[in-house]
Design an enzyme around this catalytic site. Structure first.
Site, PDB file in Angstrom:
ATOM      1  N   ASP A  16      -6.115  52.431  23.724  1.00  0.00           N
ATOM      2  CA  ASP A  16      -7.533  52.298  24.097  1.00  0.00           C
ATOM      3  C   ASP A  16      -7.825  53.030  25.406  1.00  0.00           C
ATOM      4  OD1 ASP A  16     -10.115  51.477  23.783  1.00  0.00           O
ATOM      5  OD2 ASP A  16      -9.792  49.425  24.489  1.00  0.00           O
ATOM      6  N   ASN A  64     -14.025  50.720  13.523  1.00  0.00           N
ATOM      7  CA  ASN A  64     -14.331  52.009  14.151  1.00  0.00           C
ATOM      8  C   ASN A  64     -15.266  52.886  13.299  1.00  0.00           C
ATOM      9  OD1 ASN A  64     -11.061  52.263  15.735  1.00  0.00           O
ATOM     10  ND2 ASN A  64     -12.998  51.678  16.657  1.00  0.00           N
TER      11      ASN A  64
HETATM   12  C1  IPE Z   1      -9.210  49.063  19.342  1.00  0.00           C
HETATM   13  O1  IPE Z   1      -9.979  49.802  20.212  1.00  0.00           O
HETATM   14  C2  IPE Z   1      -8.939  49.840  18.094  1.00  0.00           C
HETATM   15  C3  IPE Z   1      -8.002  50.941  18.247  1.00  0.00           C
HETATM   16  C4  IPE Z   1      -7.285  51.186  19.313  1.00  0.00           C
HETATM   17  C5  IPE Z   1      -7.864  51.780  17.108  1.00  0.00           C
HETATM   18  P1  IPE Z   1     -11.577  49.689  20.233  1.00  0.00           P
HETATM   19  O2  IPE Z   1     -12.032  50.513  21.373  1.00  0.00           O
HETATM   20  O3  IPE Z   1     -12.135  50.023  18.905  1.00  0.00           O
HETATM   21  O4  IPE Z   1     -11.782  48.134  20.495  1.00  0.00           O
HETATM   22  P2  IPE Z   1     -12.982  47.316  21.116  1.00  0.00           P
HETATM   23  O5  IPE Z   1     -14.221  47.747  20.395  1.00  0.00           O
HETATM   24  O6  IPE Z   1     -13.055  47.654  22.575  1.00  0.00           O
HETATM   25  O7  IPE Z   1     -12.632  45.876  20.894  1.00  0.00           O
HETATM   26  C1  IPE Z   2      -9.213  54.538  21.669  1.00  0.00           C
HETATM   27  O1  IPE Z   2     -10.049  55.002  22.658  1.00  0.00           O
HETATM   28  C2  IPE Z   2      -9.254  55.400  20.411  1.00  0.00           C
HETATM   29  C3  IPE Z   2      -9.830  54.715  19.230  1.00  0.00           C
HETATM   30  C4  IPE Z   2     -10.222  53.492  19.163  1.00  0.00           C
HETATM   31  C5  IPE Z   2      -9.958  55.543  18.031  1.00  0.00           C
HETATM   32  P1  IPE Z   2     -11.590  54.663  22.653  1.00  0.00           P
HETATM   33  O2  IPE Z   2     -12.315  55.737  21.889  1.00  0.00           O
HETATM   34  O3  IPE Z   2     -11.850  53.279  22.177  1.00  0.00           O
HETATM   35  O4  IPE Z   2     -11.942  54.787  24.192  1.00  0.00           O
HETATM   36  P2  IPE Z   2     -12.945  53.895  25.032  1.00  0.00           P
HETATM   37  O5  IPE Z   2     -12.584  52.467  24.794  1.00  0.00           O
HETATM   38  O6  IPE Z   2     -14.328  54.220  24.536  1.00  0.00           O
HETATM   39  O7  IPE Z   2     -12.717  54.316  26.446  1.00  0.00           O
HETATM   40 MG    MG Z   3     -12.084  51.484  23.085  1.00  0.00          MG
END
Ligand code: IPE
Ligand code: IPE
Ligand code: MG
Length: 234
Positions: A16, A64
């Site tokens: 994340d 997602n």
């Molecule tokens: C969790 O990250 C899912 C993955 C790492 C694939 P998200 O960024 O989607 O999670 P939330 O929305 O902050 O809970």
């Molecule tokens: C994790 O990084 C990747 C996926 C969940 C696919 P994020 O895209 O959630 O990054 P933030 O949380 O917006 O910084």
């Molecule tokens: Mg995220």
């Protein structure tokens, strides 16, 4: 004196913070994801060096899909490229490769790239690299329940459920690591996490490197895993 490091059999990463990593640098989110792939590769190397048996990466959740289509498209394009460019190399190294999640909803070219990898990796017996794509723990558990119902059994035990998950026959994660300071599981391995150690790291995922990995191992090594008992059980 350096304490002896405990090496988890199975380590799982909730990757994340790619978006925030990019935002901090006034770059498009896509660049954060690209750097996220580089971090994933670094963690595979570290796990292999340390002698970890299985590593799981949460790459795309069932939630997602609510992101902008442009970002989703860019992510799956990266998954396809990652498969062609790097997973094929990992296959040659003997890693066992698996994907958990409902792959049928992925773009056709991504599915084709992943299938090619699975085919090539057949018979490998090295470190297990498991990538969660369109994965959600509730979805996984519901699938297990439906499989069990369809089998007609009248009584279910924990083993029956475990055997119907994507991770059937594999060890539960000893440790689940989440980057970027968020302290939640976001629908990740809810069944398997029953006794996992949870480690929350403030660094954004693209910043994960050898030093962060060592910190994780040091923190994990300090944990007293009791499984409900009164003493440490390893
Ligand atoms: C969790 O990250 C899912 C993955 C790492 C694939 P998200 O960024 O989607 O999670 P939330 O929305 O902050 O809970
Ligand atoms: C994790 O990084 C990747 C996926 C969940 C696919 P994020 O895209 O959630 O990054 P933030 O949380 O917006 O910084
Ligand atoms: Mg995220």
């Amino acid at each position: 004196m350096q304490e002896e490091l405990k090496i988890p059999r199975h380590i799982a990463f909730i990757m994340d913070g790619n978006g925030r990593w990019a935002k901090k640098r006034l770059l498009p989110r896509k660049v954060g994801h690209r750097e996220g792939v580089a971090a994933l590769r670094r963690m595979i190397e570290e796990c292999d060096k340390a002698g970890v048996g299985m590593v799981t990466f949460y790459a795309f959740s069932t939630e997602n899909w609510t992101r902008p289509q442009e970002e989703i498209d860019a992510l799956f394009k990266m998954v396809s490229e990652f498969a062609d460019k790097y997973l094929s190399d990992y296959v040659k190294r003997g890693y066992r490769i698996m994907f958990m999640g409902d792959l049928t909803k992925l773009p056709a070219d991504t599915v084709a790239a992943l299938k090619k990898i699975l085919e090539a990796a057949k018979g490998n017996n090295g470190m297990i690299v498991n990538i969660a794509l369109n994965y959600g723990a509730r979805d996984e558990i519901l699938r297990a329940i439906n499989t069990i119902l369809a089998s007609g059994v009248r009584e279910v035990d924990a083993q029956t459920v475990s055997d119907c998950l994507y991770t059937a026959g594999l060890p539960d994660p000893d440790v689940i690591v989440r980057s970027s300071g968020e302290k939640r599981l976001s629908n990740f391995m809810l069944w398997q996490a029953a006794y996992s150690e949870l480690i929350f790291v403030d660094d954004y995922w693209p910043d994960f490197d050898e030093k962060v990995f060592l910190r994780i191992l040091q923190e994990y090594s300090k944990r007293d895993r009791r499984y409900g008992n009164v003493r440490r059980i390893d």
